[in-house]
Design a protein around this motif. Structure first.
Motif, PDB file in Angstrom:
ATOM      1  N   THR A  76       0.836  -1.191   0.000  1.00  0.00           N
ATOM      2  CA  THR A  76       0.000   0.000   0.000  1.00  0.00           C
ATOM      3  C   THR A  76       0.866   1.233   0.000  1.00  0.00           C
ATOM      4  OG1 THR A  76      -0.044   0.157   2.391  1.00  0.00           O
ATOM      5  CG2 THR A  76      -1.682  -1.284   1.359  1.00  0.00           C
ATOM      6  N   SER A  77       0.233   2.402  -0.043  1.00  0.00           N
ATOM      7  CA  SER A  77       0.993   3.637  -0.145  1.00  0.00           C
ATOM      8  C   SER A  77       1.421   4.180   1.203  1.00  0.00           C
ATOM      9  CB  SER A  77       0.149   4.700  -0.863  1.00  0.00           C
ATOM     10  OG  SER A  77      -1.050   4.927  -0.159  1.00  0.00           O
ATOM     11  N   SER A  78       1.076   3.515   2.273  1.00  0.00           N
ATOM     12  CA  SER A  78       1.443   4.021   3.586  1.00  0.00           C
ATOM     13  C   SER A  78       2.926   3.853   3.837  1.00  0.00           C
ATOM     14  CB  SER A  78       0.661   3.287   4.677  1.00  0.00           C
ATOM     15  OG  SER A  78       0.945   1.915   4.632  1.00  0.00           O
ATOM     16  N   HIS A 131      12.460  -6.284  10.846  1.00  0.00           N
ATOM     17  CA  HIS A 131      11.250  -6.921  10.341  1.00  0.00           C
ATOM     18  C   HIS A 131      10.417  -7.367  11.521  1.00  0.00           C
ATOM     19  CE1 HIS A 131      12.910 -10.910  11.264  1.00  0.00           C
ATOM     20  NE2 HIS A 131      14.030 -10.455  10.764  1.00  0.00           N
ATOM     21  N   ALA A 132       9.164  -7.675  11.218  1.00  0.00           N
ATOM     22  CA  ALA A 132       8.269  -8.091  12.281  1.00  0.00           C
ATOM     23  C   ALA A 132       8.753  -9.394  12.900  1.00  0.00           C
ATOM     24  CB  ALA A 132       6.850  -8.254  11.721  1.00  0.00           C
ATOM     25  N   SER A 133       8.322  -9.632  14.127  1.00  0.00           N
ATOM     26  CA  SER A 133       8.779 -10.816  14.846  1.00  0.00           C
ATOM     27  C   SER A 133       8.353 -12.105  14.160  1.00  0.00           C
ATOM     28  CB  SER A 133       8.250 -10.786  16.282  1.00  0.00           C
ATOM     29  OG  SER A 133       6.832 -10.723  16.285  1.00  0.00           O
ATOM     30  N   ASP A 134       7.293 -12.039  13.340  1.00  0.00           N
ATOM     31  CA  ASP A 134       6.858 -13.241  12.638  1.00  0.00           C
ATOM     32  C   ASP A 134       7.555 -13.410  11.292  1.00  0.00           C
ATOM     33  OD1 ASP A 134       5.717 -11.240  11.180  1.00  0.00           O
ATOM     34  OD2 ASP A 134       3.641 -11.941  11.369  1.00  0.00           O
ATOM     35  N   GLY A 135       8.516 -12.544  10.988  1.00  0.00           N
ATOM     36  CA  GLY A 135       9.277 -12.676   9.754  1.00  0.00           C
ATOM     37  C   GLY A 135       8.674 -11.971   8.563  1.00  0.00           C
ATOM     38  N   THR A 136       7.499 -11.367   8.714  1.00  0.00           N
ATOM     39  CA  THR A 136       6.902 -10.653   7.603  1.00  0.00           C
ATOM     40  C   THR A 136       7.629  -9.331   7.384  1.00  0.00           C
ATOM     41  OG1 THR A 136       5.282  -9.605   9.051  1.00  0.00           O
ATOM     42  CG2 THR A 136       4.647 -11.692   7.999  1.00  0.00           C
ATOM     43  N   CYS A 137       7.452  -8.781   6.199  1.00  0.00           N
ATOM     44  CA  CYS A 137       8.117  -7.530   5.858  1.00  0.00           C
ATOM     45  C   CYS A 137       7.220  -6.337   6.150  1.00  0.00           C
ATOM     46  CB  CYS A 137       8.484  -7.522   4.377  1.00  0.00           C
ATOM     47  SG  CYS A 137       9.784  -8.698   3.938  1.00  0.00           S
ATOM     48  N   PRO A 138       7.810  -5.194   6.491  1.00  0.00           N
ATOM     49  CA  PRO A 138       7.010  -3.990   6.696  1.00  0.00           C
ATOM     50  C   PRO A 138       6.486  -3.460   5.366  1.00  0.00           C
ATOM     51  CG  PRO A 138       9.329  -3.451   6.779  1.00  0.00           C
ATOM     52  CD  PRO A 138       9.247  -4.954   6.709  1.00  0.00           C
ATOM     53  N   THR A 139       5.441  -2.658   5.440  1.00  0.00           N
ATOM     54  CA  THR A 139       4.936  -1.975   4.258  1.00  0.00           C
ATOM     55  C   THR A 139       5.900  -0.868   3.878  1.00  0.00           C
ATOM     56  OG1 THR A 139       2.650  -2.429   4.856  1.00  0.00           O
ATOM     57  CG2 THR A 139       3.037  -0.632   3.311  1.00  0.00           C
ATOM     58  N   LEU A 140       6.272  -0.815   2.606  1.00  0.00           N
ATOM     59  CA  LEU A 140       7.200   0.202   2.135  1.00  0.00           C
ATOM     60  C   LEU A 140       6.452   1.286   1.365  1.00  0.00           C
ATOM     61  CD1 LEU A 140      10.160  -2.101   1.073  1.00  0.00           C
ATOM     62  CD2 LEU A 140      10.036  -0.601   3.057  1.00  0.00           C
ATOM     63  N   ALA A 141       7.036   2.472   1.327  1.00  0.00           N
ATOM     64  CA  ALA A 141       6.335   3.635   0.791  1.00  0.00           C
ATOM     65  C   ALA A 141       6.241   3.637  -0.737  1.00  0.00           C
ATOM     66  CB  ALA A 141       7.029   4.915   1.258  1.00  0.00           C
ATOM     67  N   SER A 144      17.197   1.701  -0.960  1.00  0.00           N
ATOM     68  CA  SER A 144      16.285   2.838  -0.913  1.00  0.00           C
ATOM     69  C   SER A 144      15.390   2.700   0.307  1.00  0.00           C
ATOM     70  CB  SER A 144      15.430   2.876  -2.192  1.00  0.00           C
ATOM     71  OG  SER A 144      14.278   3.666  -2.028  1.00  0.00           O
ATOM     72  N   LYS A 145      15.215   3.787   1.051  1.00  0.00           N
ATOM     73  CA  LYS A 145      14.311   3.735   2.193  1.00  0.00           C
ATOM     74  C   LYS A 145      12.890   3.431   1.755  1.00  0.00           C
ATOM     75  CE  LYS A 145      16.890   6.789   5.307  1.00  0.00           C
ATOM     76  NZ  LYS A 145      16.852   8.059   6.082  1.00  0.00           N
ATOM     77  N   ALA A 146      12.519   3.901   0.559  1.00  0.00           N
ATOM     78  CA  ALA A 146      11.148   3.722   0.086  1.00  0.00           C
ATOM     79  C   ALA A 146      10.896   2.357  -0.530  1.00  0.00           C
ATOM     80  CB  ALA A 146      10.797   4.806  -0.929  1.00  0.00           C
ATOM     81  N   ALA A 147      11.951   1.725  -1.109  1.00  0.00           N
ATOM     82  CA  ALA A 147      11.745   0.499  -1.878  1.00  0.00           C
ATOM     83  C   ALA A 147      12.533  -0.697  -1.386  1.00  0.00           C
ATOM     84  CB  ALA A 147      12.067   0.746  -3.358  1.00  0.00           C
ATOM     85  N   GLY A 148      13.408  -0.525  -0.397  1.00  0.00           N
ATOM     86  CA  GLY A 148      14.110  -1.647   0.183  1.00  0.00           C
ATOM     87  C   GLY A 148      15.594  -1.688  -0.152  1.00  0.00           C
ATOM     88  N   PRO A 149      16.287  -2.631   0.482  1.00  0.00           N
ATOM     89  CA  PRO A 149      15.786  -3.612   1.440  1.00  0.00           C
ATOM     90  C   PRO A 149      15.492  -2.976   2.801  1.00  0.00           C
ATOM     91  CG  PRO A 149      18.164  -3.813   1.239  1.00  0.00           C
ATOM     92  CD  PRO A 149      17.745  -2.808   0.212  1.00  0.00           C
ATOM     93  N   ALA A 150      14.387  -3.391   3.402  1.00  0.00           N
ATOM     94  CA  ALA A 150      14.003  -2.871   4.712  1.00  0.00           C
ATOM     95  C   ALA A 150      14.669  -3.629   5.841  1.00  0.00           C
ATOM     96  CB  ALA A 150      12.479  -2.934   4.872  1.00  0.00           C
ATOM     97  N   CYS A 174      13.087  -7.832   1.995  1.00  0.00           N
ATOM     98  CA  CYS A 174      11.943  -6.932   2.143  1.00  0.00           C
ATOM     99  C   CYS A 174      12.036  -5.746   1.172  1.00  0.00           C
ATOM    100  CB  CYS A 174      11.784  -6.447   3.569  1.00  0.00           C
ATOM    101  SG  CYS A 174      11.428  -7.781   4.752  1.00  0.00           S
ATOM    102  N   TYR A 175      11.492  -5.960  -0.019  1.00  0.00           N
ATOM    103  CA  TYR A 175      11.507  -4.964  -1.081  1.00  0.00           C
ATOM    104  C   TYR A 175      10.077  -4.597  -1.465  1.00  0.00           C
ATOM    105  CZ  TYR A 175      16.324  -6.575  -1.479  1.00  0.00           C
ATOM    106  OH  TYR A 175      17.634  -6.905  -1.209  1.00  0.00           O
ATOM    107  N   ALA A 176       9.909  -3.400  -2.002  1.00  0.00           N
ATOM    108  CA  ALA A 176       8.598  -2.968  -2.466  1.00  0.00           C
ATOM    109  C   ALA A 176       8.179  -3.777  -3.690  1.00  0.00           C
ATOM    110  CB  ALA A 176       8.629  -1.483  -2.811  1.00  0.00           C
TER     111      ALA A 176
END
Length: 250
Positions: A56-58, A68-78, A105-111, A120-122
Protein backbone atom coordinates in the motif's frame (compact mmCIF):
# COMPACT_ATOMS: atom_id res chain seq x y z
CA UNK A 1 23.96 -14.83 -12.16
CA UNK A 2 26.56 -12.21 -11.76
CA UNK A 3 30.28 -12.82 -12.00
CA UNK A 4 32.29 -10.01 -10.42
CA UNK A 5 35.80 -11.00 -11.27
CA UNK A 6 38.15 -9.85 -13.97
CA UNK A 7 39.12 -13.12 -15.60
CA UNK A 8 42.69 -13.33 -16.74
CA UNK A 9 42.32 -16.36 -18.97
CA UNK A 10 38.78 -16.17 -20.30
CA UNK A 11 36.40 -13.71 -21.87
CA UNK A 12 33.79 -14.23 -19.15
CA UNK A 13 34.49 -13.29 -15.54
CA UNK A 14 34.63 -15.97 -12.87
CA UNK A 15 33.34 -15.42 -9.40
CA UNK A 16 36.11 -15.29 -6.79
CA UNK A 17 33.63 -16.76 -4.31
CA UNK A 18 33.24 -19.93 -6.32
CA UNK A 19 36.35 -21.89 -5.43
CA UNK A 20 38.81 -23.22 -7.99
CA UNK A 21 37.19 -25.58 -10.45
CA UNK A 22 33.64 -24.56 -9.65
CA UNK A 23 32.57 -23.02 -12.93
CA UNK A 24 30.15 -25.47 -14.47
CA UNK A 25 27.42 -25.03 -17.04
CA UNK A 26 24.80 -25.02 -14.32
CA UNK A 27 26.79 -22.79 -12.01
CA UNK A 28 28.21 -20.15 -14.34
CA UNK A 29 27.14 -17.67 -11.80
CA UNK A 30 28.66 -14.50 -10.69
CA UNK A 31 28.56 -10.89 -10.27
CA UNK A 32 27.87 -9.69 -13.69
CA UNK A 33 25.34 -11.98 -15.09
CA UNK A 34 22.44 -12.80 -12.97
CA UNK A 35 20.73 -15.99 -13.99
CA UNK A 36 17.89 -15.68 -16.40
CA UNK A 37 17.43 -15.05 -20.07
CA UNK A 38 13.69 -15.66 -20.29
CA UNK A 39 10.54 -15.01 -18.34
CA UNK A 40 9.77 -18.11 -16.33
CA UNK A 41 6.59 -17.76 -14.35
CA UNK A 42 6.59 -21.07 -12.48
CA UNK A 43 8.98 -22.74 -10.08
CA UNK A 44 8.66 -25.59 -7.63
CA UNK A 45 9.15 -25.46 -3.92
CA UNK A 46 7.40 -24.34 -0.78
CA UNK A 47 9.09 -20.95 -0.79
CA UNK A 48 7.25 -20.07 -3.98
CA UNK A 49 3.91 -19.75 -2.29
CA UNK A 50 1.10 -17.60 -3.60
CA UNK A 51 1.99 -13.96 -4.12
CA UNK A 52 1.15 -11.53 -1.39
CA UNK A 53 -1.09 -8.49 -1.96
CA UNK A 54 0.56 -5.40 -3.42
CA UNK A 55 2.14 -2.94 -1.02
CA UNK A 56 0.00 0.00 0.00
CA UNK A 57 0.99 3.64 -0.14
CA UNK A 58 1.44 4.02 3.59
CA UNK A 59 4.91 4.63 5.01
CA UNK A 60 6.69 1.93 6.98
CA UNK A 61 5.50 1.65 10.56
CA UNK A 62 7.70 3.28 13.22
CA UNK A 63 10.86 1.29 13.76
CA UNK A 64 10.28 -0.88 10.69
CA UNK A 65 13.24 0.36 8.66
CA UNK A 66 16.18 -1.98 9.07
CA UNK A 67 14.08 -4.51 10.96
CA UNK A 68 11.25 -6.92 10.34
CA UNK A 69 8.27 -8.09 12.28
CA UNK A 70 8.78 -10.82 14.85
CA UNK A 71 6.86 -13.24 12.64
CA UNK A 72 9.28 -12.68 9.75
CA UNK A 73 6.90 -10.65 7.60
CA UNK A 74 8.12 -7.53 5.86
CA UNK A 75 7.01 -3.99 6.70
CA UNK A 76 4.94 -1.98 4.26
CA UNK A 77 7.20 0.20 2.14
CA UNK A 78 6.33 3.63 0.79
CA UNK A 79 7.19 3.07 -2.87
CA UNK A 80 4.12 2.22 -4.95
CA UNK A 81 5.20 3.55 -8.35
CA UNK A 82 4.50 1.01 -11.08
CA UNK A 83 6.25 2.82 -13.89
CA UNK A 84 9.44 1.15 -15.10
CA UNK A 85 12.45 3.43 -14.47
CA UNK A 86 13.80 5.01 -17.65
CA UNK A 87 16.30 7.21 -15.82
CA UNK A 88 18.47 6.84 -12.75
CA UNK A 89 16.09 6.21 -9.82
CA UNK A 90 15.96 8.93 -7.18
CA UNK A 91 16.49 8.27 -3.50
CA UNK A 92 18.97 5.42 -3.97
CA UNK A 93 22.09 5.13 -1.84
CA UNK A 94 25.04 2.81 -2.35
CA UNK A 95 27.14 0.82 0.09
CA UNK A 96 29.97 -1.66 -0.45
CA UNK A 97 29.33 -5.33 0.19
CA UNK A 98 32.58 -7.27 -0.10
CA UNK A 99 33.89 -4.67 -2.52
CA UNK A 100 30.78 -4.44 -4.69
CA UNK A 101 28.61 -1.30 -4.52
CA UNK A 102 25.00 -2.31 -3.90
CA UNK A 103 21.96 -0.01 -4.07
CA UNK A 104 19.26 0.54 -1.45
CA UNK A 105 16.29 2.84 -0.91
CA UNK A 106 14.31 3.73 2.19
CA UNK A 107 11.15 3.72 0.09
CA UNK A 108 11.74 0.50 -1.88
CA UNK A 109 14.11 -1.65 0.18
CA UNK A 110 15.79 -3.61 1.44
CA UNK A 111 14.00 -2.87 4.71
CA UNK A 112 15.80 -5.66 6.58
CA UNK A 113 19.56 -5.94 6.12
CA UNK A 114 21.80 -8.23 8.11
CA UNK A 115 25.36 -9.42 7.64
CA UNK A 116 24.52 -11.55 4.61
CA UNK A 117 20.78 -11.31 3.99
CA UNK A 118 19.08 -8.21 2.59
CA UNK A 119 15.33 -8.65 2.26
CA UNK A 120 11.94 -6.93 2.14
CA UNK A 121 11.51 -4.96 -1.08
CA UNK A 122 8.60 -2.97 -2.47
CA UNK A 123 6.36 -4.73 -4.96
CA UNK A 124 7.32 -2.22 -7.64
CA UNK A 125 9.79 -2.02 -10.53
CA UNK A 126 12.32 -0.23 -8.32
CA UNK A 127 11.89 -2.85 -5.62
CA UNK A 128 12.56 -5.59 -8.16
CA UNK A 129 15.62 -3.77 -9.48
CA UNK A 130 17.08 -3.35 -6.01
CA UNK A 131 16.34 -6.97 -5.12
CA UNK A 132 18.00 -8.19 -8.31
CA UNK A 133 21.14 -6.17 -7.57
CA UNK A 134 21.39 -7.21 -3.94
CA UNK A 135 20.48 -10.89 -4.20
CA UNK A 136 22.57 -11.67 -7.28
CA UNK A 137 25.68 -10.57 -5.39
CA UNK A 138 24.90 -11.82 -1.90
CA UNK A 139 23.99 -15.41 -2.69
CA UNK A 140 27.42 -15.78 -4.26
CA UNK A 141 29.58 -13.72 -1.92
CA UNK A 142 27.93 -14.26 1.46
CA UNK A 143 29.75 -16.26 4.09
CA UNK A 144 26.45 -18.04 4.67
CA UNK A 145 25.68 -18.38 0.97
CA UNK A 146 23.58 -21.50 1.50
CA UNK A 147 21.07 -19.66 3.68
CA UNK A 148 20.90 -16.72 1.30
CA UNK A 149 20.39 -19.02 -1.67
CA UNK A 150 17.63 -21.00 0.04
CA UNK A 151 15.86 -17.88 1.27
CA UNK A 152 16.07 -15.68 -1.80
CA UNK A 153 16.33 -17.83 -4.91
CA UNK A 154 13.81 -20.14 -6.51
CA UNK A 155 13.70 -22.25 -9.64
CA UNK A 156 14.59 -25.56 -11.20
CA UNK A 157 18.35 -25.02 -11.00
CA UNK A 158 18.63 -23.91 -7.40
CA UNK A 159 19.06 -27.31 -5.76
CA UNK A 160 21.69 -28.35 -8.29
CA UNK A 161 23.61 -25.14 -7.65
CA UNK A 162 23.52 -25.73 -3.90
CA UNK A 163 24.69 -29.33 -4.24
CA UNK A 164 27.37 -28.66 -6.87
CA UNK A 165 28.88 -25.72 -5.05
CA UNK A 166 28.89 -27.49 -1.70
CA UNK A 167 30.60 -30.52 -3.25
CA UNK A 168 33.16 -28.37 -5.06
CA UNK A 169 34.05 -26.43 -1.94
CA UNK A 170 34.86 -29.62 -0.06
CA UNK A 171 37.65 -30.46 -2.48
CA UNK A 172 38.76 -27.01 -3.59
CA UNK A 173 42.24 -25.71 -2.92
CA UNK A 174 42.51 -22.68 -0.62
CA UNK A 175 41.72 -19.39 -2.33
CA UNK A 176 44.55 -17.36 -3.74
CA UNK A 177 44.41 -13.64 -4.41
CA UNK A 178 40.94 -12.46 -5.33
CA UNK A 179 40.44 -10.89 -8.72
CA UNK A 180 39.03 -7.38 -8.83
CA UNK A 181 35.27 -7.08 -8.66
CA UNK A 182 32.92 -5.98 -11.38
CA UNK A 183 30.48 -3.19 -10.58
CA UNK A 184 26.96 -2.34 -11.68
CA UNK A 185 27.10 0.10 -14.61
CA UNK A 186 23.55 0.19 -15.98
CA UNK A 187 20.22 -1.57 -16.43
CA UNK A 188 17.09 -1.86 -18.53
CA UNK A 189 13.82 -3.63 -17.96
CA UNK A 190 12.88 -6.30 -20.50
CA UNK A 191 9.41 -6.81 -19.03
CA UNK A 192 7.65 -6.00 -15.78
CA UNK A 193 4.53 -7.31 -14.07
CA UNK A 194 3.80 -7.12 -10.38
CA UNK A 195 4.67 -10.82 -10.07
CA UNK A 196 7.53 -11.05 -12.59
CA UNK A 197 10.33 -8.69 -13.55
CA UNK A 198 12.94 -9.41 -16.19
CA UNK A 199 15.90 -7.07 -15.88
CA UNK A 200 19.09 -6.80 -17.89
CA UNK A 201 22.03 -5.51 -15.86
CA UNK A 202 25.36 -4.33 -17.27
CA UNK A 203 28.51 -4.82 -15.20
CA UNK A 204 31.81 -3.03 -15.72
CA UNK A 205 35.16 -4.65 -14.98
CA UNK A 206 38.44 -2.97 -14.04
CA UNK A 207 39.88 -3.24 -17.55
CA UNK A 208 36.79 -1.44 -18.84
CA UNK A 209 34.96 -4.35 -20.43
CA UNK A 210 31.18 -4.48 -20.10
CA UNK A 211 28.99 -7.55 -19.81
CA UNK A 212 25.21 -7.81 -19.68
CA UNK A 213 23.13 -10.45 -17.97
CA UNK A 214 19.40 -11.01 -17.70
CA UNK A 215 17.76 -11.76 -14.38
CA UNK A 216 14.23 -12.90 -13.71
CA UNK A 217 12.75 -11.80 -10.40
CA UNK A 218 9.58 -13.45 -9.07
CA UNK A 219 7.26 -12.16 -6.34
CA UNK A 220 6.89 -15.06 -3.93
CA UNK A 221 5.76 -15.22 -0.31
CA UNK A 222 5.66 -11.46 0.12
CA UNK A 223 9.04 -10.54 -1.37
CA UNK A 224 11.10 -10.61 -4.57
CA UNK A 225 13.13 -13.78 -5.21
CA UNK A 226 15.76 -14.38 -7.87
CA UNK A 227 14.95 -17.22 -10.24
CA UNK A 228 17.66 -19.79 -10.89
CA UNK A 229 16.63 -21.74 -14.00
CA UNK A 230 17.82 -25.21 -14.86
CA UNK A 231 19.93 -23.83 -17.72
CA UNK A 232 21.31 -20.39 -16.75
CA UNK A 233 22.21 -18.08 -19.60
CA UNK A 234 25.80 -16.90 -19.83
CA UNK A 235 26.58 -13.17 -19.78
CA UNK A 236 27.14 -11.39 -23.08
CA UNK A 237 29.68 -8.67 -23.86
CA UNK A 238 28.35 -5.23 -24.80
CA UNK A 239 30.20 -2.34 -26.38
CA UNK A 240 28.59 0.53 -24.50
CA UNK A 241 25.70 1.59 -22.26
CA UNK A 242 23.68 2.78 -25.25
CA UNK A 243 20.09 1.64 -24.70
CA UNK A 244 20.63 1.19 -20.95
CA UNK A 245 20.06 3.49 -18.00
CA UNK A 246 23.50 4.44 -16.68
CA UNK A 247 23.49 3.54 -12.98
CA UNK A 248 26.11 2.63 -10.43
CA UNK A 249 27.66 3.42 -7.08
CA UNK A 250 31.34 3.62 -8.02
Amino acid sequence: MAEPADAAAADEPRSPWLRTGFVTAAAFVGFVAVVGGAVVATSGGSDEAAAAPPATSSAPPPGATGAHASDGTCPTLADTRQGVPTAEPAGVTWALYDGVALPASKAAGPADTGKDLARCYARTPLGALLASSQISVRYLAADDWKSVTRAQTVGAGRDSYLADRAAAEKTAAPDGDRPAHGQIAGFRFVTYHDTTAVIETVWRFPAGQLQAATTTMLWRAGDWRLEYPADPAAPTPVDSLAGYVSWGGV
